[in-house]
Design an enzyme around this catalytic site. Structure first.
Site, PDB file in Angstrom:
ATOM      1  CG  ASP A  16     -33.029  21.847  45.237  1.00 22.74           C
ATOM      2  OD1 ASP A  16     -32.891  22.710  44.355  1.00 22.74           O
ATOM      3  OD2 ASP A  16     -32.118  21.511  46.023  1.00 22.74           O
ATOM      4  CE  LYS A  23     -63.069  23.889  54.231  1.00 25.93           C
ATOM      5  NZ  LYS A  23     -63.351  24.723  53.075  1.00 25.93           N
ATOM      6  CG  PHE A  45     -24.349  32.271  45.335  1.00 29.63           C
ATOM      7  CD1 PHE A  45     -24.460  33.292  44.408  1.00 29.63           C
ATOM      8  CD2 PHE A  45     -23.739  32.532  46.549  1.00 29.63           C
ATOM      9  CE1 PHE A  45     -23.959  34.550  44.686  1.00 29.63           C
ATOM     10  CE2 PHE A  45     -23.236  33.789  46.845  1.00 29.63           C
ATOM     11  CZ  PHE A  45     -23.339  34.800  45.913  1.00 29.63           C
ATOM     12  CE  LYS A  56     -27.622  24.310  38.450  1.00 31.13           C
ATOM     13  NZ  LYS A  56     -28.865  24.574  39.145  1.00 31.13           N
ATOM     14  CG  ASN A  59     -34.176  27.609  51.068  1.00 34.20           C
ATOM     15  OD1 ASN A  59     -33.822  28.707  51.474  1.00 34.20           O
ATOM     16  ND2 ASN A  59     -34.528  27.404  49.802  1.00 34.20           N
TER      17      ASN A  59
HETATM   18  N1  CTP Z   1     -30.898  27.095  41.063  1.00 37.26           N
HETATM   19  C1  CTP Z   1     -31.799  27.356  40.059  1.00 37.26           C
HETATM   20  N2  CTP Z   1     -32.972  26.675  39.996  1.00 37.26           N
HETATM   21  C2  CTP Z   1     -33.246  25.693  40.899  1.00 37.26           C
HETATM   22  C3  CTP Z   1     -32.308  25.389  41.907  1.00 37.26           C
HETATM   23  C4  CTP Z   1     -31.134  26.127  41.967  1.00 37.26           C
HETATM   24  O1  CTP Z   1     -31.551  28.249  39.240  1.00 37.26           O
HETATM   25  N3  CTP Z   1     -34.394  25.049  40.810  1.00 37.26           N
HETATM   26  C5  CTP Z   1     -29.650  27.900  41.096  1.00 37.26           C
HETATM   27  C6  CTP Z   1     -29.337  28.466  42.475  1.00 37.26           C
HETATM   28  O2  CTP Z   1     -29.898  29.764  42.640  1.00 37.26           O
HETATM   29  C7  CTP Z   1     -27.819  28.521  42.460  1.00 37.26           C
HETATM   30  C8  CTP Z   1     -27.418  27.362  41.542  1.00 37.26           C
HETATM   31  O3  CTP Z   1     -28.580  27.036  40.768  1.00 37.26           O
HETATM   32  O4  CTP Z   1     -27.343  29.719  41.896  1.00 37.26           O
HETATM   33  C9  CTP Z   1     -26.987  26.123  42.291  1.00 37.26           C
HETATM   34  O5  CTP Z   1     -27.973  25.782  43.244  1.00 37.26           O
HETATM   35  P1  CTP Z   1     -27.891  24.486  44.123  1.00 37.26           P
HETATM   36  O6  CTP Z   1     -29.107  24.382  44.992  1.00 37.26           O
HETATM   37  O7  CTP Z   1     -26.543  24.420  44.787  1.00 37.26           O
HETATM   38  O8  CTP Z   1     -27.882  23.362  43.001  1.00 37.26           O
HETATM   39  P2  CTP Z   1     -29.028  22.536  42.350  1.00 37.26           P
HETATM   40  O9  CTP Z   1     -28.979  22.781  40.878  1.00 37.26           O
HETATM   41  O10 CTP Z   1     -30.330  22.794  43.031  1.00 37.26           O
HETATM   42  O11 CTP Z   1     -28.536  21.071  42.642  1.00 37.26           O
HETATM   43  P3  CTP Z   1     -28.643  20.202  43.993  1.00 37.26           P
HETATM   44  O12 CTP Z   1     -29.636  20.863  44.877  1.00 37.26           O
HETATM   45  O13 CTP Z   1     -29.061  18.889  43.497  1.00 37.26           O
HETATM   46  O14 CTP Z   1     -27.248  20.219  44.568  1.00 37.26           O
END
Ligand code: CTP
Length: 396
Positions: free
Chosen positions: A278, A288, A323, A341, A209
């Protein structure tokens, strides 16, 4: 953060003396009051006028200045200094300071100075390794001086080895670490994650990302300046890791999880500023095979929810901060993540707000706790980092 701090720079006779002009300039740009005292020998390497022009203050050299005003000034300078750094420090001055010999303006002033004292030895390797010099440095440490380990490299005398004065940026970082902030997080172990994770698709490509890591790096540095013991678990970024922070480089979400899993139990505060990819491919595709078979449908699986897994393992007294990056329903979605969380705080930033999000030096965030919400204005990422840490420090 060095605004109005009084910084005393002691310059002695070594070729590296010219580099202190850059250091003085960097400090002045941060609005510090910089005073330079040189030994007579140092004037063979750089002229006092250089320092006087850069700092706007008279550069003091010996105690027998014809102008009486400057003879007594050394004591008041010693009193008003917030920190003193001797750089470059010759073997001769190190020996004098270690034994309380005060026979010129610099050594006299330092003997009267109660501020934090730093010293950066710079000399030929054989001189530096001489047991007498090493003993003198240990003596200085015993009396509270902080000795900055010299760098290793090509020296002006033609030898290669230890004895090189670190670059002005490093000396600046030492001064900043000592006096820029109050140490309200001293004794706290803080882990910060930063940057983007990467999920390999095949030996060549990966999913990731846009995160540049700036926010997480700013938090790690701010926490270090406030006295915390900081570990930075970082995805690939173009940023230079802050000094005095232990950096653990990782690539994938699983790497990040493993690094956190190792230290989570001993951590007081975990701040997840990383943008974790994600999704990951559910299988690693051989490049290959893919070429031979033509089109390949990529199946994706979700990466481990790192905070979601660690959150329920939170122990008494631990603080977890996440975040959230949202494009809509910022506050409701962020609050839902806070609860799901098991977080103590979530920093919500709206990707649609100007000045917020990836790659910028500024951010616009709302700090959300279960019972409180604090909307911050447009701030630099360094300022946002301190606001986040203020909230945490108030609850530790
Ligand atoms: N995070 C995490 N593990 C993941 C994805 C995200 O620990 N696999 C953490 C990020 O570092 C951030 C928080 O969870 O502090 C929220 O991340 P965000 O991407 O907004 O949420 P997701 O849980 O990934 O949900 P979605 O993408 O479905 O909104």
């Amino acid at each position: 953060m060095l605004k109005d701090k009084t910084i005393l720079l002691g310059v002695t006779g070594s070729i590296a003396a010219y580099k202190i002009a850059s250091l003085a300039s960097m400090l002045v740009k941060q609005h510090a009051q910089v005073h330079v005292i040189m030994t007579q020998n140092a004037t063979n390497f750089i002229h006092p006028t250089t320092f006087e022009t850069l700092t706007g203050n008279k550069c003091l050299i010996d105690t027998f200045d014809r102008n009486f005003e400057f003879q007594v000034e050394h004591v008041s300078l010693a009193k008003k200094a917030d920190i003193a750094l001797v750089a470059p420090a010759s073997a001769n001055v190190i020996g004098k300071l270690a034994h309380g010999i005060a026979d010129d303006m610099l050594t006299t002033t330092l003997l009267a100075c109660k501020a934090p004292l730093l010293i950066s030895p710079a000399m030929n390797t054989n001189m530096y390794e001489n047991p007498i010099v090493q003993d003198n440095l240990r003596t200085l440490e015993k009396y509270g001086w902080k000795v900055i380990t010299p760098a290793t490299g090509y020296l002006a005398c033609g030898d290669t080895g230890a004895g090189k004065m670190p670059e002005p940026e490093t000396l600046y970082a030492h001064i900043e670490a000592e006096i820029a902030c109050e140490k309200d997080l001293a004794g706290k172990r803080i882990v910060v994650t930063a940057g983007a994770t990467q999920e390999a698709l095949d030996p060549v490509r990966y999913l990731t990302n846009h995160s540049t890591g700036k926010m997480g790096y700013a938090i790690a540095k701010a926490a270090m300046l406030r006295g915390a013991q900081v570990t930075l678990v970082s995805g690939q970024t173009a940023l230079t890791p802050p000094l005095f922070v232990q950096t653990v480089p990782i690539l994938s979400a699983q790497d990040m999880f493993d690094a956190l899993d190792d230290c989570f139990a001993q951590t007081d505060v975990l701040i997840m500023a990383a943008a974790v990819a994600d999704y990951r491919p559910s299988e690693f595709v051989d490049h290959k095979i893919k070429k031979k078979e033509g089109d390949h449908v990529l199946e994706l699986a979700r990466t481990t929810d790192i905070l979601g897994t660690l959150g329920p393992r939170k122990r008494e007294g631990q603080f977890l901060c996440g975040f959230s990056m949202e494009t809509e329903n910022l506050l409701e979605n962020s609050k839902a993540k806070l609860e799901k969380k098991h977080l103590d705080m979530i920093v919500a930033n709206n990707l649609r707000t100007e000045g917020a999000g990836f790659g910028t030096d500024t951010n616009v965030v709302t700090l959300i706790r279960s019972d409180e919400m604090k909307e911050l204005p447009l701030l630099s990422k360094d300022e946002v980092a301190h606001c986040i840490l203020d909230e945490i420090a108030a609850r530790m």
